[in-house]
Design a protein around this motif. Structure first.
Motif, PDB file in Angstrom:
ATOM      1  N   MET A 196      75.524  26.323  23.598  1.00 36.32           N
ATOM      2  CA  MET A 196      74.255  26.968  23.904  1.00 36.32           C
ATOM      3  C   MET A 196      73.567  27.343  22.593  1.00 36.32           C
ATOM      4  O   MET A 196      74.209  27.785  21.649  1.00 36.32           O
ATOM      5  N   ILE A 197      72.247  27.180  22.589  1.00 38.61           N
ATOM      6  CA  ILE A 197      71.426  27.537  21.436  1.00 38.61           C
ATOM      7  C   ILE A 197      70.385  28.545  21.892  1.00 38.61           C
ATOM      8  O   ILE A 197      69.769  28.371  22.948  1.00 38.61           O
ATOM      9  N   VAL A 198      70.174  29.600  21.091  1.00 35.27           N
ATOM     10  CA  VAL A 198      69.133  30.587  21.387  1.00 35.27           C
ATOM     11  C   VAL A 198      68.343  30.889  20.119  1.00 35.27           C
ATOM     12  O   VAL A 198      68.857  30.785  19.005  1.00 35.27           O
ATOM     13  N   ILE A 199      67.101  31.274  20.328  1.00 34.17           N
ATOM     14  CA  ILE A 199      66.244  31.719  19.234  1.00 34.17           C
ATOM     15  C   ILE A 199      66.323  33.235  19.223  1.00 34.17           C
ATOM     16  O   ILE A 199      66.058  33.888  20.236  1.00 34.17           O
ATOM     17  N   THR A 200      66.720  33.780  18.105  1.00 35.80           N
ATOM     18  CA  THR A 200      67.006  35.208  18.009  1.00 35.80           C
ATOM     19  C   THR A 200      65.770  35.985  17.562  1.00 35.80           C
ATOM     20  O   THR A 200      65.248  35.758  16.475  1.00 35.80           O
ATOM     21  N   ASP A 201      65.333  36.915  18.395  1.00 32.08           N
ATOM     22  CA  ASP A 201      64.164  37.749  18.115  1.00 32.08           C
ATOM     23  C   ASP A 201      64.543  38.864  17.135  1.00 32.08           C
ATOM     24  O   ASP A 201      65.720  39.251  17.034  1.00 32.08           O
ATOM     25  N   SER A 202      63.554  39.395  16.455  1.00 35.42           N
ATOM     26  CA  SER A 202      63.770  40.467  15.469  1.00 35.42           C
ATOM     27  C   SER A 202      64.459  41.683  16.067  1.00 35.42           C
ATOM     28  O   SER A 202      65.328  42.286  15.435  1.00 35.42           O
ATOM     29  N   ASN A 203      64.066  42.050  17.289  1.00 31.07           N
ATOM     30  CA  ASN A 203      64.640  43.263  17.879  1.00 31.07           C
ATOM     31  C   ASN A 203      66.140  43.143  18.091  1.00 31.07           C
ATOM     32  O   ASN A 203      66.847  44.144  18.106  1.00 31.07           O
TER      33      ASN A 203
ATOM     34  N   VAL B 232      54.562  35.296  17.704  1.00 25.84           N
ATOM     35  CA  VAL B 232      54.053  33.921  17.684  1.00 25.84           C
ATOM     36  C   VAL B 232      55.078  32.923  17.139  1.00 25.84           C
ATOM     37  O   VAL B 232      55.246  31.839  17.704  1.00 25.84           O
ATOM     38  N   PHE B 233      55.781  33.263  16.068  1.00 26.09           N
ATOM     39  CA  PHE B 233      56.706  32.301  15.470  1.00 26.09           C
ATOM     40  C   PHE B 233      57.961  32.093  16.318  1.00 26.09           C
ATOM     41  O   PHE B 233      58.552  31.019  16.291  1.00 26.09           O
ATOM     42  N   PHE B 234      58.362  33.108  17.066  1.00 24.59           N
ATOM     43  CA  PHE B 234      59.516  32.959  17.961  1.00 24.59           C
ATOM     44  C   PHE B 234      59.155  32.041  19.131  1.00 24.59           C
ATOM     45  O   PHE B 234      59.931  31.162  19.499  1.00 24.59           O
ATOM     46  N   VAL B 235      57.964  32.228  19.675  1.00 29.68           N
ATOM     47  CA  VAL B 235      57.507  31.374  20.772  1.00 29.68           C
ATOM     48  C   VAL B 235      57.233  29.958  20.254  1.00 29.68           C
ATOM     49  O   VAL B 235      57.578  28.974  20.915  1.00 29.68           O
ATOM     50  N   ALA B 236      56.660  29.844  19.063  1.00 22.76           N
ATOM     51  CA  ALA B 236      56.422  28.520  18.471  1.00 22.76           C
ATOM     52  C   ALA B 236      57.742  27.781  18.263  1.00 22.76           C
ATOM     53  O   ALA B 236      57.837  26.577  18.542  1.00 22.76           O
TER      54      ALA B 236
ATOM     55  N   LEU C 235      61.780  23.717  19.596  1.00 21.73           N
ATOM     56  CA  LEU C 235      63.198  23.416  19.812  1.00 21.73           C
ATOM     57  C   LEU C 235      63.606  23.364  21.284  1.00 21.73           C
ATOM     58  O   LEU C 235      64.677  22.853  21.608  1.00 21.73           O
ATOM     59  N   LYS C 236      62.788  23.964  22.153  1.00 19.43           N
ATOM     60  CA  LYS C 236      63.047  23.972  23.611  1.00 19.43           C
ATOM     61  C   LYS C 236      64.258  24.812  24.012  1.00 19.43           C
ATOM     62  O   LYS C 236      64.955  24.499  24.966  1.00 19.43           O
ATOM     63  N   HIS C 237      64.523  25.894  23.257  1.00 16.89           N
ATOM     64  CA  HIS C 237      65.626  26.792  23.603  1.00 16.89           C
ATOM     65  C   HIS C 237      65.068  28.181  23.890  1.00 16.89           C
ATOM     66  O   HIS C 237      64.007  28.558  23.393  1.00 16.89           O
ATOM     67  N   LYS C 238      65.803  28.936  24.689  1.00 21.44           N
ATOM     68  CA  LYS C 238      65.357  30.269  25.090  1.00 21.44           C
ATOM     69  C   LYS C 238      65.372  31.247  23.914  1.00 21.44           C
ATOM     70  O   LYS C 238      66.122  31.081  22.957  1.00 21.44           O
ATOM     71  N   ILE C 239      64.550  32.281  24.048  1.00 21.81           N
ATOM     72  CA  ILE C 239      64.447  33.343  23.045  1.00 21.81           C
ATOM     73  C   ILE C 239      65.328  34.500  23.500  1.00 21.81           C
ATOM     74  O   ILE C 239      65.134  35.042  24.593  1.00 21.81           O
TER      75      ILE C 239
ATOM     76  N   ASP D 233      59.218  31.291  31.617  1.00 22.92           N
ATOM     77  CA  ASP D 233      60.521  31.941  31.772  1.00 22.92           C
ATOM     78  C   ASP D 233      61.403  31.412  30.637  1.00 22.92           C
ATOM     79  O   ASP D 233      62.290  30.588  30.839  1.00 22.92           O
ATOM     80  N   ILE D 234      61.137  31.893  29.415  1.00 23.61           N
ATOM     81  CA  ILE D 234      61.752  31.316  28.222  1.00 23.61           C
ATOM     82  C   ILE D 234      62.628  32.304  27.449  1.00 23.61           C
ATOM     83  O   ILE D 234      63.012  32.023  26.324  1.00 23.61           O
ATOM     84  N   CYS D 235      62.927  33.434  28.069  1.00 23.36           N
ATOM     85  CA  CYS D 235      63.728  34.449  27.381  1.00 23.36           C
ATOM     86  C   CYS D 235      65.090  34.604  28.036  1.00 23.36           C
ATOM     87  O   CYS D 235      65.265  34.335  29.224  1.00 23.36           O
ATOM     88  N   ILE D 236      66.029  35.048  27.238  1.00 21.96           N
ATOM     89  CA  ILE D 236      67.360  35.374  27.732  1.00 21.96           C
ATOM     90  C   ILE D 236      67.700  36.766  27.192  1.00 21.96           C
ATOM     91  O   ILE D 236      67.436  37.063  26.025  1.00 21.96           O
ATOM     92  N   THR D 237      68.237  37.607  28.051  1.00 23.73           N
ATOM     93  CA  THR D 237      68.582  38.968  27.644  1.00 23.73           C
ATOM     94  C   THR D 237      70.023  39.013  27.133  1.00 23.73           C
ATOM     95  O   THR D 237      70.788  38.063  27.316  1.00 23.73           O
TER      96      THR D 237
END
Length: 145
Positions: free
Chosen positions: A1-8, A100-104, A109-113, A130-134
């Motif tokens: 699994m690949i995820v894009i990691t948000d600052s928070n 913006v850069f996390f969504v971009a 990459l087509k992976h969830k944030i 529906d592009i986020c994962i908690t």
């Protein structure tokens, strides 16, 4: 699994180094983490304020950050196609332009944030993204090895 990691997510791990978020980041699981280089800029920008609130030095915060991001692939935003950035800006302009850069990166990459930003999650869902994962959803994947 690949995820894009948000600052928070990184803020949470810095604030609670023994918490669930930090454990997920440090886990030697099959989860791969990506983030735009904006993440590094944002942490640098707020490191002094974070250090003061945690009773640490700026240097300690940046060292902790470096340790937490060992498994995070930092992607230069310049490598993300301009169309993805423009589309992301259109999507987040009335939610939070700082995302913006996390969504971009998601569009590229087509992976969830991976985020705990409820405003972002709700705003994106309201626009049918529906592009986020908690953290709680991601935690479930750790036990599916």
């Amino acid at each position: 699994m690949i995820v894009i990691t948000d600052s928070n997510i990184l803020y949470s791990a810095l604030i609670t180094p023994n918490g669930v978020v930090a454990k997920i980041l440090k886990d030697k699981s099959s989860i791969q983490f990506f983030a735009p280089n904006y993440l590094v800029e944002e942490i640098n920008e707020h490191s002094e304020e974070l250090a003061c609130s945690l009773g640490k030095t700026r240097k300690q915060i940046l060292t902790d950050f470096k340790h937490l991001t060992k498994r995070v692939n930092i992607i230069d935003a310049a490598l993300v196609p301009k169309e993805c950035v423009q589309d992301a800006l259109e999507i987040v302009k009335d939610i939070d332009v700082d995302d913006v850069f996390f969504v971009a990166l998601h569009l590229f990459l087509k992976h969830k944030i991976w985020t705990s930003d409820k405003v972002l999650i709700k705003g994106l869902k309201n626009k049918n993204y529906d592009i986020c994962i908690t953290t709680s959803e991601l935690k479930k994947h750790l036990y599916k090895k």
